[in-house]
Design an enzyme around this catalytic site. Sequence first.
Site, PDB file in Angstrom:
ATOM      1  N   ASP A   9       0.859  -1.182   0.000  1.00 35.18           N
ATOM      2  CA  ASP A   9       0.000   0.000   0.000  1.00 35.18           C
ATOM      3  C   ASP A   9       0.901   1.240   0.000  1.00 35.18           C
ATOM      4  O   ASP A   9       1.729   1.409   0.900  1.00 35.18           O
ATOM      5  CB  ASP A   9      -0.856  -0.057   1.271  1.00 35.18           C
ATOM      6  CG  ASP A   9      -1.839   1.099   1.375  1.00 35.18           C
ATOM      7  OD1 ASP A   9      -1.610   2.160   0.755  1.00 35.18           O
ATOM      8  OD2 ASP A   9      -2.832   0.937   2.092  1.00 35.18           O
ATOM      9  N   ILE A  10       0.721   2.109  -0.958  1.00 40.91           N
ATOM     10  CA  ILE A  10       1.626   3.267  -1.087  1.00 40.91           C
ATOM     11  C   ILE A  10       1.517   4.219   0.108  1.00 40.91           C
ATOM     12  O   ILE A  10       2.489   4.891   0.453  1.00 40.91           O
ATOM     13  CB  ILE A  10       1.407   4.000  -2.429  1.00 40.91           C
ATOM     14  CG1 ILE A  10       2.606   4.900  -2.723  1.00 40.91           C
ATOM     15  CG2 ILE A  10       0.097   4.774  -2.445  1.00 40.91           C
ATOM     16  CD1 ILE A  10       2.770   5.270  -4.166  1.00 40.91           C
ATOM     17  N   ASP A  33      -5.806   7.724  -4.679  1.00 40.93           N
ATOM     18  CA  ASP A  33      -6.203   9.082  -4.283  1.00 40.93           C
ATOM     19  C   ASP A  33      -7.060   9.033  -3.011  1.00 40.93           C
ATOM     20  O   ASP A  33      -6.798   9.764  -2.034  1.00 40.93           O
ATOM     21  CB  ASP A  33      -7.002   9.679  -5.459  1.00 40.93           C
ATOM     22  CG  ASP A  33      -7.104  11.188  -5.413  1.00 40.93           C
ATOM     23  OD1 ASP A  33      -6.381  11.808  -4.609  1.00 40.93           O
ATOM     24  OD2 ASP A  33      -7.900  11.735  -6.195  1.00 40.93           O
ATOM     25  N   SER A 121      -2.710   5.400 -13.679  1.00 39.54           N
ATOM     26  CA  SER A 121      -3.726   5.167 -14.725  1.00 39.54           C
ATOM     27  C   SER A 121      -4.160   3.713 -14.889  1.00 39.54           C
ATOM     28  O   SER A 121      -5.049   3.434 -15.704  1.00 39.54           O
ATOM     29  CB  SER A 121      -3.270   5.692 -16.104  1.00 39.54           C
ATOM     30  OG  SER A 121      -3.339   7.102 -16.146  1.00 39.54           O
ATOM     31  N   GLY A 123      -5.717   1.724 -12.832  1.00 36.91           N
ATOM     32  CA  GLY A 123      -6.887   1.304 -12.054  1.00 36.91           C
ATOM     33  C   GLY A 123      -8.150   1.851 -12.701  1.00 36.91           C
ATOM     34  O   GLY A 123      -8.543   1.426 -13.792  1.00 36.91           O
TER      35      GLY A 123
HETATM   36  N1  AR6 Z   1      -1.412   1.584  -2.903  1.00 35.42           N
HETATM   37  C1  AR6 Z   1      -0.816   1.232  -4.069  1.00 35.42           C
HETATM   38  N2  AR6 Z   1      -1.509   1.014  -5.205  1.00 35.42           N
HETATM   39  C2  AR6 Z   1      -2.858   1.145  -5.149  1.00 35.42           C
HETATM   40  C3  AR6 Z   1      -3.550   1.511  -3.977  1.00 35.42           C
HETATM   41  C4  AR6 Z   1      -2.770   1.739  -2.810  1.00 35.42           C
HETATM   42  N3  AR6 Z   1      -3.333   2.096  -1.649  1.00 35.42           N
HETATM   43  N4  AR6 Z   1      -4.887   1.582  -4.275  1.00 35.42           N
HETATM   44  C5  AR6 Z   1      -5.021   1.254  -5.575  1.00 35.42           C
HETATM   45  N5  AR6 Z   1      -3.800   0.981  -6.107  1.00 35.42           N
HETATM   46  P1  AR6 Z   1      -6.150   4.177  -9.317  1.00 35.42           P
HETATM   47  P2  AR6 Z   1      -5.911   5.705 -11.822  1.00 35.42           P
HETATM   48  C6  AR6 Z   1      -3.445   0.614  -7.494  1.00 35.42           C
HETATM   49  O1  AR6 Z   1      -7.545   3.777  -9.656  1.00 35.42           O
HETATM   50  O2  AR6 Z   1      -6.160   4.486 -12.638  1.00 35.42           O
HETATM   51  C7  AR6 Z   1      -9.223   8.150  -8.571  1.00 35.42           C
HETATM   52  O3  AR6 Z   1     -10.600   8.229  -8.358  1.00 35.42           O
HETATM   53  C8  AR6 Z   1      -4.533   0.134  -8.410  1.00 35.42           C
HETATM   54  O4  AR6 Z   1      -4.716  -1.269  -8.249  1.00 35.42           O
HETATM   55  O5  AR6 Z   1      -5.859   4.599  -7.930  1.00 35.42           O
HETATM   56  O6  AR6 Z   1      -4.790   6.617 -12.213  1.00 35.42           O
HETATM   57  C9  AR6 Z   1      -8.611   9.492  -8.925  1.00 35.42           C
HETATM   58  O7  AR6 Z   1      -9.232  10.552  -8.233  1.00 35.42           O
HETATM   59  C10 AR6 Z   1      -3.960   0.488  -9.776  1.00 35.42           C
HETATM   60  O8  AR6 Z   1      -3.052  -0.514 -10.225  1.00 35.42           O
HETATM   61  O9  AR6 Z   1      -5.640   5.403 -10.259  1.00 35.42           O
HETATM   62  C11 AR6 Z   1      -8.880   9.565 -10.395  1.00 35.42           C
HETATM   63  O10 AR6 Z   1     -10.187  10.011 -10.663  1.00 35.42           O
HETATM   64  C12 AR6 Z   1      -3.160   1.758  -9.512  1.00 35.42           C
HETATM   65  O11 AR6 Z   1      -2.971   1.810  -8.107  1.00 35.42           O
HETATM   66  C13 AR6 Z   1      -8.723   8.135 -10.856  1.00 35.42           C
HETATM   67  O12 AR6 Z   1      -9.012   7.329  -9.710  1.00 35.42           O
HETATM   68  C14 AR6 Z   1      -3.840   3.045  -9.985  1.00 35.42           C
HETATM   69  O13 AR6 Z   1      -5.226   2.953  -9.727  1.00 35.42           O
HETATM   70  C15 AR6 Z   1      -7.309   7.819 -11.276  1.00 35.42           C
HETATM   71  O14 AR6 Z   1      -7.258   6.517 -11.804  1.00 35.42           O
END
Ligand code: AR6
Length: 168
Positions: A9-10, A33, A121, A123
């Site tokens: 978890d970041i 986020d 991007s 997720g």
């Molecule tokens: N620690 C590390 N990685 C994570 C965590 C965590 N706690 N939580 C999710 N991931 P995403 P995006 C992974 O959706 O695609 C938000 O609503 C996840 O599995 O967080 O850039 C923002 O406000 C995936 O591989 O970001 C934007 O609206 C990666 O982190 C939108 O989502 C990115 O997933 C951005 O979407």
Amino acid sequence: MRITLVQGDITEQRADAIVNAANSSLLGGGGVDGAIHRRGGPEILAECRALRASAYDKGLPTGQAVATTAGRLPARWVIHTVGPVYSRSEDRSHLLASCYRASLGVAAELGAHTVAFPAISTGIYGWPLDDGARIALKTVRETPAPGIEEVSFVLFDATAYAEFDRAL
Ligand code: AR6
């Protein structure tokens, strides 16, 4: 610069700076986020609101990055960047690469020595993990970042870790 992969978890990382996969409103969302704002507390959101009221009244453009402090998180700074939404019909790779480049630039300006990235991007924004990993690693390797000794990619699950491991 050393590049390492971590599964986890970041928000728990002790890096000088962690990067947030934000949206252009800078006002929070889901995924990374949501976790950063939830765990970091209201101080981060207050700084984001101040940024919106000053330098970014129309929001932070895709591919750019800006820093706040990290509230209650173990990191010192959060670097917010806005990844592109994946599109099958339009190549937006340059915008994804720009997120990594701009974040490293901000980290270097802050004087950070260690930086942790999520897989931006991949997720909610739908970018395929294999391609997202390739762009992330290639861009970080090719970007000069004075003072930065270690960049870690913090992958949330085993599948993401495996894709980054393969790309590395
Ligand atoms: N620690 C590390 N990685 C994570 C965590 C965590 N706690 N939580 C999710 N991931 P995403 P995006 C992974 O959706 O695609 C938000 O609503 C996840 O599995 O967080 O850039 C923002 O406000 C995936 O591989 O970001 C934007 O609206 C990666 O982190 C939108 O989502 C990115 O997933 C951005 O979407």
